[in-house]
Design an enzyme around this catalytic site. Sequence first.
Site, PDB file in Angstrom:
ATOM      1  N   ASP A  45     -21.060   3.623 -24.683  1.00  0.00           N
ATOM      2  CA  ASP A  45     -20.333   4.174 -23.538  1.00  0.00           C
ATOM      3  C   ASP A  45     -19.288   5.184 -24.009  1.00  0.00           C
ATOM      4  O   ASP A  45     -19.167   6.286 -23.461  1.00  0.00           O
ATOM      5  CB  ASP A  45     -19.683   3.035 -22.758  1.00  0.00           C
ATOM      6  CG  ASP A  45     -18.798   3.538 -21.626  1.00  0.00           C
ATOM      7  OD1 ASP A  45     -19.345   4.081 -20.649  1.00  0.00           O
ATOM      8  OD2 ASP A  45     -17.560   3.396 -21.730  1.00  0.00           O
ATOM      9  N   ASN A 114     -27.229   0.234 -18.800  1.00  0.00           N
ATOM     10  CA  ASN A 114     -26.559  -0.463 -19.901  1.00  0.00           C
ATOM     11  C   ASN A 114     -27.370  -0.372 -21.191  1.00  0.00           C
ATOM     12  O   ASN A 114     -26.817  -0.201 -22.281  1.00  0.00           O
ATOM     13  CB  ASN A 114     -26.328  -1.930 -19.536  1.00  0.00           C
ATOM     14  CG  ASN A 114     -25.291  -2.108 -18.450  1.00  0.00           C
ATOM     15  OD1 ASN A 114     -24.534  -1.185 -18.144  1.00  0.00           O
ATOM     16  ND2 ASN A 114     -25.245  -3.284 -17.846  1.00  0.00           N
ATOM     17  N   GLU A 117     -26.935   3.051 -22.802  1.00  0.00           N
ATOM     18  CA  GLU A 117     -25.679   3.131 -23.551  1.00  0.00           C
ATOM     19  C   GLU A 117     -25.792   2.377 -24.871  1.00  0.00           C
ATOM     20  O   GLU A 117     -25.277   2.830 -25.906  1.00  0.00           O
ATOM     21  CB  GLU A 117     -24.533   2.586 -22.715  1.00  0.00           C
ATOM     22  CG  GLU A 117     -24.154   3.483 -21.548  1.00  0.00           C
ATOM     23  CD  GLU A 117     -23.020   2.933 -20.717  1.00  0.00           C
ATOM     24  OE1 GLU A 117     -22.349   3.736 -20.045  1.00  0.00           O
ATOM     25  OE2 GLU A 117     -22.797   1.697 -20.727  1.00  0.00           O
TER      26      GLU A 117
END
Length: 226
Positions: A45, A114, A117
């Site tokens: 991230d 997710n 990332e």
Amino acid sequence: MKNLFFNKLQKKMGYLFHNNIILKQALTHRSFSSKNNERLEFLGDSILNYIISDALYNNFTNIPEGKLSQMRSYLVRGNTLAEIAREFCLGDYLILGIGEVKTGGKNRDSILSNAMEAIIGGIFLDSNINKTHEIVISWYKNRLYSMSLKNLKKDPKTRLQEYLQGNKFSLPQYYIKNITGESHNQEFTICCFIDDLKKSVIGYGKTRRKAEQSAAKQALLLFNIL
């Protein structure tokens, strides 16, 4: 056989991991194992935000800070990451617990974004920041350099409708293809069909509206106008 399976994904992404253990961890959801991708996601991230910030700063030299922040938010948000994940068919490679498999987890935006990332974090650990920058920019290239500040304020369905009307094509039709999951946690699959062009695309979302927006965005990508 498993390595060959993962090689297909790596070829699509444009990066071959030296350490396949890192890739496997990046693809492992917490529903499957305590050794999952959450820490890699945390790392990825931050790296993604840096790479996109750097690209925007250097390529949009006359844009003020506020607009750059708006553009970055659009590019790094979960929906955009999930779209990129679907371009790689990432859902087919995710390692999920049985419960997530049964409820359509491999198509869920949050799980896909997710994992993307986590993969970015994994590439960084497996190589270096320069290589990670190169790979991420290759994923974002079309989105990054075709951005319009005016269009950032318009939702994908509106943009698609305006594009089709401007080119005298029929308007898109949206219909539900599938609904998975429990009533409190449903995932909608919507098909967007454009009759004049004989083209159809698929979108996913937790509500019908979000899935329609997702499908419209896929159509914009199809026409290279996102």
